[in-house]
Design a protein around this motif. Structure first.
Motif, PDB file in Angstrom:
ATOM      1  N   LYS A 160       0.698  -1.182   0.128  1.00 22.91           N
ATOM      2  CA  LYS A 160      -0.030   0.207  -0.014  1.00 22.91           C
ATOM      3  C   LYS A 160       0.764   1.204  -0.025  1.00 22.91           C
ATOM      4  CE  LYS A 160      -1.822  -1.660   3.929  1.00 22.91           C
ATOM      5  NZ  LYS A 160      -1.009  -3.021   3.777  1.00 22.91           N
ATOM      6  N   THR A 161       1.793   1.221   0.796  1.00 20.62           N
ATOM      7  CA  THR A 161       2.809   2.356   0.935  1.00 20.62           C
ATOM      8  C   THR A 161       3.587   2.497  -0.314  1.00 20.62           C
ATOM      9  OG1 THR A 161       2.818   2.139   3.179  1.00 20.62           O
ATOM     10  CG2 THR A 161       4.234   3.415   2.466  1.00 20.62           C
ATOM     11  N   THR A 162       3.937   1.579  -0.916  1.00 19.68           N
ATOM     12  CA  THR A 162       4.715   1.802  -2.290  1.00 19.68           C
ATOM     13  C   THR A 162       3.613   2.003  -3.368  1.00 19.68           C
ATOM     14  OG1 THR A 162       6.046  -0.264  -1.330  1.00 19.68           O
ATOM     15  CG2 THR A 162       6.103   0.628  -3.666  1.00 19.68           C
ATOM     16  N   SER A 179       4.647   8.436   3.038  1.00 17.66           N
ATOM     17  CA  SER A 179       3.744   7.712   3.936  1.00 17.66           C
ATOM     18  C   SER A 179       4.418   7.359   5.187  1.00 17.66           C
ATOM     19  CB  SER A 179       3.028   6.793   3.338  1.00 17.66           C
ATOM     20  OG  SER A 179       2.049   6.331   4.195  1.00 17.66           O
ATOM     21  N   ASP A 180       5.413   6.301   5.070  1.00 14.79           N
ATOM     22  CA  ASP A 180       5.883   5.903   6.448  1.00 14.79           C
ATOM     23  C   ASP A 180       6.904   7.050   6.674  1.00 14.79           C
ATOM     24  OD1 ASP A 180       4.317   3.729   6.268  1.00 14.79           O
ATOM     25  OD2 ASP A 180       5.960   2.249   5.661  1.00 14.79           O
ATOM     26  N   SER A 181       6.328   8.171   7.256  1.00 15.46           N
ATOM     27  CA  SER A 181       7.384   9.108   7.771  1.00 15.46           C
ATOM     28  C   SER A 181       8.037   9.189   9.108  1.00 15.46           C
ATOM     29  CB  SER A 181       6.986  10.500   7.287  1.00 15.46           C
ATOM     30  OG  SER A 181       5.997  10.738   8.036  1.00 15.46           O
ATOM     31  N   ARG A 187       7.002  -0.704   8.293  1.00 15.76           N
ATOM     32  CA  ARG A 187       5.430  -1.116   8.384  1.00 15.76           C
ATOM     33  C   ARG A 187       4.841   0.337   8.689  1.00 15.76           C
ATOM     34  NH1 ARG A 187       5.628  -5.260   6.479  1.00 15.76           N
ATOM     35  NH2 ARG A 187       5.402  -7.292   7.197  1.00 15.76           N
ATOM     36  N   SER A 188       3.743   0.450   7.972  1.00 12.72           N
ATOM     37  CA  SER A 188       3.039   1.266   8.284  1.00 12.72           C
ATOM     38  C   SER A 188       2.272   1.234   9.798  1.00 12.72           C
ATOM     39  CB  SER A 188       1.755   1.867   7.155  1.00 12.72           C
ATOM     40  OG  SER A 188       2.465   2.214   6.156  1.00 12.72           O
ATOM     41  N   ILE A 189       2.141   2.424  10.360  1.00 13.39           N
ATOM     42  CA  ILE A 189       1.600   2.195  11.626  1.00 13.39           C
ATOM     43  C   ILE A 189       0.484   3.425  11.964  1.00 13.39           C
ATOM     44  CG2 ILE A 189       2.038   2.740  14.216  1.00 13.39           C
ATOM     45  CD1 ILE A 189       4.681   1.257  13.869  1.00 13.39           C
ATOM     46  N   ILE A 246      -5.959   7.657   1.565  1.00 15.12           N
ATOM     47  CA  ILE A 246      -5.387   7.359   2.598  1.00 15.12           C
ATOM     48  C   ILE A 246      -4.635   5.985   2.578  1.00 15.12           C
ATOM     49  CG2 ILE A 246      -5.837   7.127   5.177  1.00 15.12           C
ATOM     50  CD1 ILE A 246      -8.346   8.967   4.708  1.00 15.12           C
ATOM     51  N   ASP A 247      -3.323   6.000   3.020  1.00 19.74           N
ATOM     52  CA  ASP A 247      -2.524   4.925   3.213  1.00 19.74           C
ATOM     53  C   ASP A 247      -3.020   4.461   4.718  1.00 19.74           C
ATOM     54  OD1 ASP A 247      -0.877   2.843   2.901  1.00 19.74           O
ATOM     55  OD2 ASP A 247       0.820   3.944   3.505  1.00 19.74           O
ATOM     56  N   THR A 248      -3.162   3.063   4.646  1.00 17.51           N
ATOM     57  CA  THR A 248      -3.642   2.761   6.093  1.00 17.51           C
ATOM     58  C   THR A 248      -2.520   1.375   6.595  1.00 17.51           C
ATOM     59  OG1 THR A 248      -5.074   0.948   5.353  1.00 17.51           O
ATOM     60  CG2 THR A 248      -6.028   3.236   5.850  1.00 17.51           C
ATOM     61  N   PRO A 249      -2.522   1.362   7.878  1.00 19.21           N
ATOM     62  CA  PRO A 249      -1.287   0.220   8.236  1.00 19.21           C
ATOM     63  C   PRO A 249      -2.076  -1.079   8.028  1.00 19.21           C
ATOM     64  CG  PRO A 249      -1.935   1.684   9.870  1.00 19.21           C
ATOM     65  CD  PRO A 249      -2.846   1.855   8.837  1.00 19.21           C
TER      66      PRO A 249
END
Ligand SMILES: Nc1nc2c(ncn2[C@@H]2O[C@H](COP(=O)(O)OP(=O)(O)OP(=O)(O)O)[C@@H](O)[C@H]2O)c(=O)[nH]1
Ligand SMILES: [Mg+2]
Length: 718
Positions: free
Chosen positions: A22-24, A49-51, A60-62, A79-82
């Motif tokens: 997702k983040t990619t 997104s994963d900032s 990992r997205s949190i 919206i990018d979600t974990p």
């Protein structure tokens, strides 16, 4: 940035199992929309997104990240979600404001636990879903198996719009059976060639096109007729049909992607723009007063805050969706939840730390306001005299509880502040100081969620904490009548103390008549009720206090002191120090001393008489029982049931829904410590559960004995 009108806006949430991409994908979408001119990668810790430091450390997205792009003259908010269910709070908030979900599937794994979980959430929020099969460039990618698994999970809703010609290292394009074109990509810059479908692919393409056309015709009567007339539908008609099918959640179109190589991203975005609903065509929003508010830029301005975040140098950021009207910079609005006045001093479209200033946003758009004074998640701001309050986001119930305390007691206050800020940013973190347990209890969505919280306390707030098992809020009550007389007497220099109280206690029952006579300890006690006070206790249950003093044995002015003494003991039950409940007490006799009697003496006499009577009244310890509902794949059902039984759980029912079983059980809270972690390990993460308080029940004798032994009473008779 210019203002986009409502019909030119699309709001999309990216969903999918952990690591599906997702983040990619978000990064590639930002690149295609020219918000960024170089794509970062998760591995290099350079994605928009994963900032945060913690996301980069775990790769990992949190947190969910709100982003925008401008594409095809449209504004695409996403919206990018974990992917981890421990951080599902962000997903729930995103569903509140997005009209469509894009489910990212890792072609190496097909349908994963996360896919199932997020599909359920999408269903619960009634949102259409587009399926994007990603990572088709990886060696283990298996497109056909992924589609088969999707069909297995979602049935005939799954309709292929694209299929790849080759996967793995050779993945450089796909056939699109809506456009009836082949797309080939060179390198990883998203640059594509639109080609005719080669003859060797024609048969498959025509076959899939037919399926797509039939699916498109099915949800619109007019299209169905057209289809019968012509035997096919053109591109625009297919889109119209898919739009109708997606709106009812009857169609889940399938796309091909390599987010990493930027293959298929632009085509997916085109489809979103062309087919996904613009806000005014999506589901209508209702206020808590059941008023439907149309998504109309010309109506009164109103916005709903779905996310609050504190950012260094910027202060508090409030992310919102414009529910109605047009909001402009400098506008004054009223917070419908707390009546405070807010000025929209600055408005932005954001993509992580990238910000574009906006002078206005119209109904349906998503933006961010800074420096609001008193507005947080789930609140509505209105203009034009409106008092709309939109339904709040219903966040998932907590699944994991722990007690928390600072390693250094001096950090106590700082910890309180940090936790309340964390709750503001992530409403699935709940914090409560339990006066009863004398512990601060933090609850969240899982052990991982709480461990991240601990890490953040250390790295961001510089507070080291200890996590402890939470104590269980037991209750104490009695099962039979008993009586006690207690004399408090002290004569050690100065003024003496004297008070004597005779009382009877019995279990409280709402329907029982007032007490008259008792046979206790071979005595018969007759009561003459003069006064009755009924207290509903903060911790549940009741205390009913009868004053039945005759002939002035105790002065009326001492009765409040006696009650106070009893209440103190109710708050710190005689068995284990837990709250006592559901008791009635009748004070019917006693003695006074003309000089030495005072309030403190009667308080102590009341307290001790009550304690004595309580212990003789068949006292029992009650424990909180929770109603637990576990949604588990049928294959793991046996393990889950026997684990619940080992936890003293009573299975109350089961129902099946497509490969899953819903198990309902009543389980003592004392046995649910770290349940989410165990459940996850016995089902390889495939089960989910909810728990909520049901009632208090008597603990079994062996547990009672253990608890009594554990409780070392510190006080002696006063
Ligand atoms: N080969 C290949 N790898 C990919 C692709 N998309 C993502 N990845 C890799 O897969 C890993 C996970 O990607 P992310 O974008 O972080 O996945 P995510 O869905 O955001 O993960 P969570 O936020 O943890 O749920 C990273 O190492 C990516 O580089 C792709 O299309 N092809
Ligand atoms: Mg991610």
């Amino acid at each position: 940035m210019k203002t986009y009108s409502t019909e030119k806006i699309r709001n999309v949430v990216l969903l999918g199992a952990p690591g599906s991409g997702k983040t990619t994908l978000a990064e590639a979408m930002l690149f295609e929309g020219k918000v960024i001119d170089r794509r970062g990668s998760v591995e290099a810790k350079t994605t928009v997104s994963d900032s945060t430091e913690v996301e980069q450390a775990y790769q990992r997205s949190i947190y969910s990240t709100v982003m925008y792009t401008e594409f095809m003259e449209r504004k695409l908010n996403f919206i990018d979600t974990p992917g981890s269910d421990d951080f599902a709070g962000g997903v729930f908030a995103a569903f509140k404001v997005c009209d469509t979900g894009v489910m990212v599937i890792n072609a190496q794994n097909g349908v994963e636990v996360g896919t199932e979980i997020f599909a359920r959430y999408a269903e619960r929020h009634n949102k259409p879903v587009i399926l994007a099969i990603n990572q088709l460039d990886s060696d283990k990618a298996d497109y056909d198996a992924s589609v088969a698994a999707l069909r297995d999970a979602f049935g005939k809703k799954v309709v292929q719009v694209q299929y790849p010609i080759a996967t793995g290292a050779g993945f450089d394009g796909f056939v699109d059976v809506l456009k009836m074109k082949m797309y080939k990509f060179k390198g990883d810059t998203g640059e594509r060639e639109d080609l005719e479908i080669p003859s060797e692919e024609m048969e498959r393409a025509v076959e899939l096109n037919k399926v797509l056309v039939e699916a498109a015709a099915e949800y619109d009567e007019e299209l169905m007729e057209l289809f019968f007339d012509k035997g096919t539908l053109d591109e625009e008609e297919i889109r119209r049909g898919l739009r109708a099918g997606m709106k009812n959640r009857e169609v889940m179109p399938v796309f091909c992607l390599s987010a990493k190589k930027d293959i298929g991203v632009k085509r997916l975005m085109e489809f979103i723009i062309n087919v996904a609903p613009s806000p005014e065509k999506a589901r209508e929003y209702k206020t808590v007063d059941d008023e439907a508010v149309p998504c109309d830029a010309a109506a009164a301005p109103s916005l709903f805050v779905f996310k609050t975040m504190v950012e260094q140098h910027m202060g508090e950021l409030c992310y919102f969706r414009v529910m109605s009207g047009t909001v402009t910079e400098g506008m004054d609005l009223i917070n419908a939840n707390n009546d405070s006045k807010e000025r929209l001093t600055q408005l932005f479209a954001t993509a992580g730390k990238n910000r574009a200033k906006l002078s206005e946003l119209v109904a349906g758009d998503i933006g961010c306001a800074v420096k609001l004074k008193n507005t947080h998640t789930n609140e509505t701001l209105n203009g034009g005299g409106k008092t709309w309050k939109f339904y709040p986001i219903t966040f998932p119930q907590p699944k994991f509880r722990t007690a928390i305390k600072p390693k250094n007691a001096a950090d106590d206050e700082k910890l309180g502040e940090a936790l309340s800020r964390m709750h503001m940013e992530d409403p699935t973190i709940l914090v409560e100081y339990s006066k009863e347990l004398k512990q601060t209890i933090v609850s969240g969505q899982g052990e991982h969620h709480i461990n991240i919280l601990k890490r953040n306390l250390s790295s961001i707030y510089k507070i080291e904490v200890e996590l402890l098992n939470p104590k269980i809020p037991y209750r104490e009550t009695i099962t039979k009548v008993s009586a006690a007389d207690y004399r408090h007497k002290k004569q050690s220099g100065g003024a003496g103390q004297f008070g004597e109280v005779h009382l009877v206690i019995e279990p409280h029952d709402d329907n029982a008549p007032d007490p008259k006579t008792f046979k206790v300890d071979g005595r018969e006690i007759t009561l003459n009720v003069r006064g009755k006070e009924e207290y509903t206790l903060d911790w549940g249950g009741k205390l009913v206090f009868y004053s039945c003093i005759v002939g002035g044995a105790i002065d009326a002015r001492f009765l409040p002191a006696i009650l106070k003494g009893i209440m103190e003991k109710m708050e710190e039950g005689p068995l284990t120090g837990s709250y006592a409940r559901d008791i009635r007490v009748a004070v019917y006799d006693g003695k006074m001393h003309p000089v030495d009697s005072n309030e403190i003496s009667f308080k102590l006499a009341g307290r001790n008489a009550f304690k004595e009577a309580f212990r003789k009244a068949g006292p029992k310890i009650m424990e909180p029982i929770y109603e637990v509902e576990v949604l588990v794949p049928s294959a793991h059902m046996g393990d889950v049931m026997s684990d619940l039984q080992n936890r003293r759980g009573i299975i109350e029912g089961m129902s099946s829904e497509k490969n899953f079983e819903l198990v309902k059980a009543r389980v003592p809270l004392a046995e649910l410590n770290k349940y989410s972690t165990t459940l996850s390990s016995i089902t390889s993460g495939r089960a989910t559960y909810t728990m909520r308080f049901a009632e208090y029940q008597q603990v079994p004798p062996d547990v009672q004995e253990k608890l009594l032994k554990e409780y070392v009473e510190t006080e002696k008779d006063e």
